[in-house]
Scaffold this motif. Structure first.
Motif, PDB file in Angstrom:
ATOM      1  N   PHE A 123      -5.010   9.606   2.272  1.00  0.00           N
ATOM      2  CA  PHE A 123      -3.952   9.007   1.319  1.00  0.00           C
ATOM      3  C   PHE A 123      -3.866   7.829   1.894  1.00  0.00           C
ATOM      4  N   PHE A 124      -4.604   7.866   3.160  1.00  0.00           N
ATOM      5  CA  PHE A 124      -4.355   6.338   4.125  1.00  0.00           C
ATOM      6  C   PHE A 124      -5.516   5.285   3.399  1.00  0.00           C
ATOM      7  N   GLY A 125      -7.057   5.694   2.809  1.00  0.00           N
ATOM      8  CA  GLY A 125      -7.080   4.010   2.153  1.00  0.00           C
ATOM      9  C   GLY A 125      -7.224   4.616   1.168  1.00  0.00           C
ATOM     10  N   LEU A 126      -5.921   5.319   0.468  1.00  0.00           N
ATOM     11  CA  LEU A 126      -5.747   5.285  -1.159  1.00  0.00           C
ATOM     12  C   LEU A 126      -4.430   3.933  -0.968  1.00  0.00           C
ATOM     13  N   LYS A 127      -4.282   4.522  -0.013  1.00  0.00           N
ATOM     14  CA  LYS A 127      -2.260   3.337  -0.687  1.00  0.00           C
ATOM     15  C   LYS A 127      -2.625   2.039  -0.565  1.00  0.00           C
ATOM     16  N   ALA A 128      -3.811   1.668   0.752  1.00  0.00           N
ATOM     17  CA  ALA A 128      -4.275   0.182   1.429  1.00  0.00           C
ATOM     18  C   ALA A 128      -4.846  -0.715  -0.079  1.00  0.00           C
ATOM     19  N   ALA A 129      -5.826   0.584  -1.165  1.00  0.00           N
ATOM     20  CA  ALA A 129      -7.082  -0.153  -1.862  1.00  0.00           C
ATOM     21  C   ALA A 129      -5.827  -0.416  -3.351  1.00  0.00           C
ATOM     22  N   ILE A 130      -4.742   0.809  -3.206  1.00  0.00           N
ATOM     23  CA  ILE A 130      -3.586   0.342  -4.349  1.00  0.00           C
ATOM     24  C   ILE A 130      -2.764  -1.011  -4.273  1.00  0.00           C
ATOM     25  N   LEU A 131      -2.728  -1.811  -3.008  1.00  0.00           N
ATOM     26  CA  LEU A 131      -2.423  -2.639  -2.602  1.00  0.00           C
ATOM     27  C   LEU A 131      -2.647  -3.956  -4.178  1.00  0.00           C
ATOM     28  N   THR A 281       9.182  -2.511  -9.437  1.00  0.00           N
ATOM     29  CA  THR A 281       9.945  -3.006  -7.935  1.00  0.00           C
ATOM     30  C   THR A 281      11.111  -1.924  -7.976  1.00  0.00           C
ATOM     31  N   TYR A 282      12.038  -2.415  -9.056  1.00  0.00           N
ATOM     32  CA  TYR A 282      13.649  -1.234  -9.175  1.00  0.00           C
ATOM     33  C   TYR A 282      13.281  -0.277  -8.853  1.00  0.00           C
ATOM     34  N   ILE A 283      12.553   0.886  -9.635  1.00  0.00           N
ATOM     35  CA  ILE A 283      12.441   1.946  -8.803  1.00  0.00           C
ATOM     36  C   ILE A 283      11.985   2.486  -7.305  1.00  0.00           C
ATOM     37  N   ALA A 284      10.990   1.831  -6.808  1.00  0.00           N
ATOM     38  CA  ALA A 284      10.424   1.338  -5.021  1.00  0.00           C
ATOM     39  C   ALA A 284      12.210   1.230  -4.613  1.00  0.00           C
ATOM     40  N   ALA A 297       5.224   3.939   2.265  1.00  0.00           N
ATOM     41  CA  ALA A 297       4.094   4.282   2.383  1.00  0.00           C
ATOM     42  C   ALA A 297       4.030   5.574   0.778  1.00  0.00           C
ATOM     43  N   GLU A 298       4.699   6.434   1.086  1.00  0.00           N
ATOM     44  CA  GLU A 298       5.010   7.151   0.268  1.00  0.00           C
ATOM     45  C   GLU A 298       4.868   6.947  -0.911  1.00  0.00           C
ATOM     46  N   MET A 299       6.020   6.215  -1.508  1.00  0.00           N
ATOM     47  CA  MET A 299       5.794   5.470  -2.634  1.00  0.00           C
ATOM     48  C   MET A 299       3.887   4.711  -2.951  1.00  0.00           C
ATOM     49  N   LEU A 300       3.696   4.352  -2.208  1.00  0.00           N
ATOM     50  CA  LEU A 300       2.031   4.373  -2.300  1.00  0.00           C
ATOM     51  C   LEU A 300       1.178   4.866  -2.866  1.00  0.00           C
ATOM     52  N   ASN A 391       6.687  -9.487  -6.219  1.00  0.00           N
ATOM     53  CA  ASN A 391       7.680  -9.296  -4.690  1.00  0.00           C
ATOM     54  C   ASN A 391       7.422  -8.210  -4.855  1.00  0.00           C
ATOM     55  N   LEU A 392       6.918  -7.151  -6.042  1.00  0.00           N
ATOM     56  CA  LEU A 392       6.663  -5.524  -5.127  1.00  0.00           C
ATOM     57  C   LEU A 392       5.271  -5.769  -4.623  1.00  0.00           C
ATOM     58  N   ALA A 393       4.285  -6.911  -4.901  1.00  0.00           N
ATOM     59  CA  ALA A 393       2.866  -6.581  -3.965  1.00  0.00           C
ATOM     60  C   ALA A 393       3.066  -7.052  -2.656  1.00  0.00           C
ATOM     61  N   ILE A 394       4.315  -7.954  -2.278  1.00  0.00           N
ATOM     62  CA  ILE A 394       4.901  -8.266  -1.731  1.00  0.00           C
ATOM     63  C   ILE A 394       5.454  -7.209  -0.270  1.00  0.00           C
ATOM     64  N   TRP A 395       6.189  -6.393  -1.257  1.00  0.00           N
ATOM     65  CA  TRP A 395       6.882  -5.926  -0.473  1.00  0.00           C
ATOM     66  C   TRP A 395       6.753  -4.306   0.533  1.00  0.00           C
ATOM     67  N   LEU A 396       5.230  -3.757  -0.653  1.00  0.00           N
ATOM     68  CA  LEU A 396       4.593  -2.767  -0.384  1.00  0.00           C
ATOM     69  C   LEU A 396       3.139  -3.185   0.353  1.00  0.00           C
ATOM     70  N   ALA A 397       3.178  -4.580   0.542  1.00  0.00           N
ATOM     71  CA  ALA A 397       2.110  -5.001   1.244  1.00  0.00           C
ATOM     72  C   ALA A 397       2.256  -4.795   3.206  1.00  0.00           C
ATOM     73  N   VAL A 398       3.776  -5.458   3.049  1.00  0.00           N
ATOM     74  CA  VAL A 398       4.277  -6.311   4.559  1.00  0.00           C
ATOM     75  C   VAL A 398       4.734  -4.344   5.370  1.00  0.00           C
TER      76      VAL A 398
END
Length: 470
Positions: A123-131, A281-284, A297-300, A391-398
């Protein structure tokens, strides 16, 4: 002889003959709506020849006007054309069944074995790729609709409104739709219609006529679009949609997490225009900040599961609901039972509206398809979605690249300005590396999403194995 045989009418495909094909389409529904629609086109139009090209595009353009996953709705619509309501239910339910089973099983594994190092490393590698995948979605949607300065302005305003001012997502979508309806009348060149799948003017007005060899049901095609029929079907499906949620409220209480999820995801299903990433974005933000059902992180992690399993990407809501109910089971259920029930109720609340839209709206399809004003409204909504997904991309990335993030705010002209402030010493170099690898694979080398995810997970496993930390 061959020419004469080709002109003979084909025997209609029965319901049970079509059933294995819908199963096959469901099993191949990986890679997001574009890939899923391509699979259906290859099988239903090119291979089986059950529907013609014009009818396929006709149905797809109708589904593009609706909130919800257009690929699942397209399958539902074609199933309805072939075998009525029974065909619609079969095609639509089978389309989501593999994803539902997969994500439910993976959600159980996630909560039970997340602390196992190997699972955590995956999941560590997976969530980074999802960004990188989310950024790809921004560019893909943007290339479709941001063709005028007015549309670009809509996207920028939508981003600023939701990122800095926390304007509710439904309000952003509503404002964009109204702007599109008005803007197209006043300045049609600034606010053009959305023609994503076929060039304007190439579709036949006679599309509702059955072409030779098509496997549509003449009785279904001939259904008249009347308000009495529409209201009756709508009443039936509204009851089907809300009665289970009401039953859950009656058994567990209106304030139980499962009831709240049923109501919340029902509302979310009404504003899912422009693809799953828009409403995520709304759901997250609601699931993380308002309800506390899961962490960013769990959302990712959930997005990663949805990207690597068959079915619509919106199935990520099932993971969100599972974790929310698992962590807040209440007095009557065990955590695991609550998670499973939360998954079922949420999937029901998300997809019951899709059947409502198709079964009530299909007879009106020709009128809706020819409406340039409605198409322009959808185009402006999709332009706003570009800003929402950014917005979702930046929010998740940060929240992923930094382990600790604070939200700061400042009153400004009667509004409250918000922004994210990370603690720089909590930067995760491993996440940054995996995200960079995914970016190169997707944008530079042009690898598929599944290949990119697999390679990035491998990089994350190596990083985790060598350093034992993120």
């Amino acid at each position: 002889m061959h020419e004469i045989a080709a002109e003979l009418p084909r025997k209609r495909v029965t319901y049970w003959q079509a059933f294995p094909t819908w199963l096959r389409i469901a099993g191949l529904s990986f890679g997001g709506p574009t890939a899923q629609i391509a699979v259906m086109h290859r099988i239903l139009v090119d291979e089986k020849k059950w529907v013609g090209e014009s009818r396929f595009l006709h149905a797809l353009n109708f589904c593009m006007l609706l909130p919800g996953p257009e690929a699942q709705q397209l399958a539902t619509y074609i199933g309805w054309l072939m075998h009525g309501t029974r065909g619609a239910l079969t095609a639509g339910l089978l389309f989501i069944l593999p994803g539902f089973v997969s994500i439910l099983a993976l959600s159980i594994v996630y909560v039970l074995y997340q602390q196992v190092p190997a699972v955590d490393a995956v999941f560590f590698g997976l969530k980074a790729a999802i960004l990188a995948v989310v950024l790809q979605a921004v560019m893909r949607i943007g290339s479709r609709v941001l063709k005028t300065r007015a549309m670009l302005t809509v996207a920028i305003v939508a981003f600023l409104a939701i990122f800095f001012l926390h304007v509710p997502f439904p309000l952003v979508i509503l404002a964009a739709g109204v702007a599109g309806l008005i803007g197209h009348r006043l300045a049609p060149l600034w606010f053009p219609t959305l023609q994503p799948h076929a060039k304007q003017g190439t579709e036949k007005v006679s599309d509702l006529k059955i072409e030779p060899g098509e496997q549509v049901n003449p009785q279904v095609v001939a259904v008249r679009a009347t308000w009495s029929r529409t209201l009756f079907v709508a009443a039936v499906w509204l009851a089907i949609w809300w009665l289970p949620i009401g039953l859950v409220a009656l058994i567990f209480g209106s304030d139980s997490v499962i009831t709240v999820q049923g109501v919340f995801f029902s509302k979310a299903a009404l504003v899912t225009f422009g693809g799953a990433y828009s409403v995520l974005t709304y759901i997250a933000q609601e699931a993380v900040h308002r309800y506390g059902w899961l962490k960013p992180a769990e959302m990712l992690d959930g997005l990663g599961l949805a990207e690597t399993t068959p079915g619509p990407l919106i199935m990520v809501v099932q993971f969100v609901a599972f974790l929310g109910a698992y962590h807040n089971p209440g007095e009557h259920l065990s955590p695991l039972a609550a998670g499973i029930l939360g998954s079922v109720v949420t999937v029901w609340a998300t997809f019951a509206p899709c059947f409502l839209y198709i079964l009530t709206g299909a007879p009106w399809i020709e009128t809706l398809r020819r409406s340039q004003v409605l198409s322009a409204g959808l185009a402006v909504v999709t332009a706003a979605v570009v800003g929402v997904v950014l917005n979702l991309a930046i929010w998740l990335a940060v929240h992923t690249v930094f382990r600790t993030v604070h939200e700061s705010s400042l009153p400004l002209f009667g509004f409250k300005l918000h922004w994210l402030t990370p603690e720089w010493h909590t930067l995760s170099f491993g996440t940054l590396l995996c995200m960079s690898v995914a970016m190169v694979l997707i944008f530079a080398i042009k690898r598929s999403v599944l290949v990119s995810l697999a390679i990035t997970v491998g990089v994350g496993l190596v990083w985790y194995a060598v350093l034992g930390t993120r």
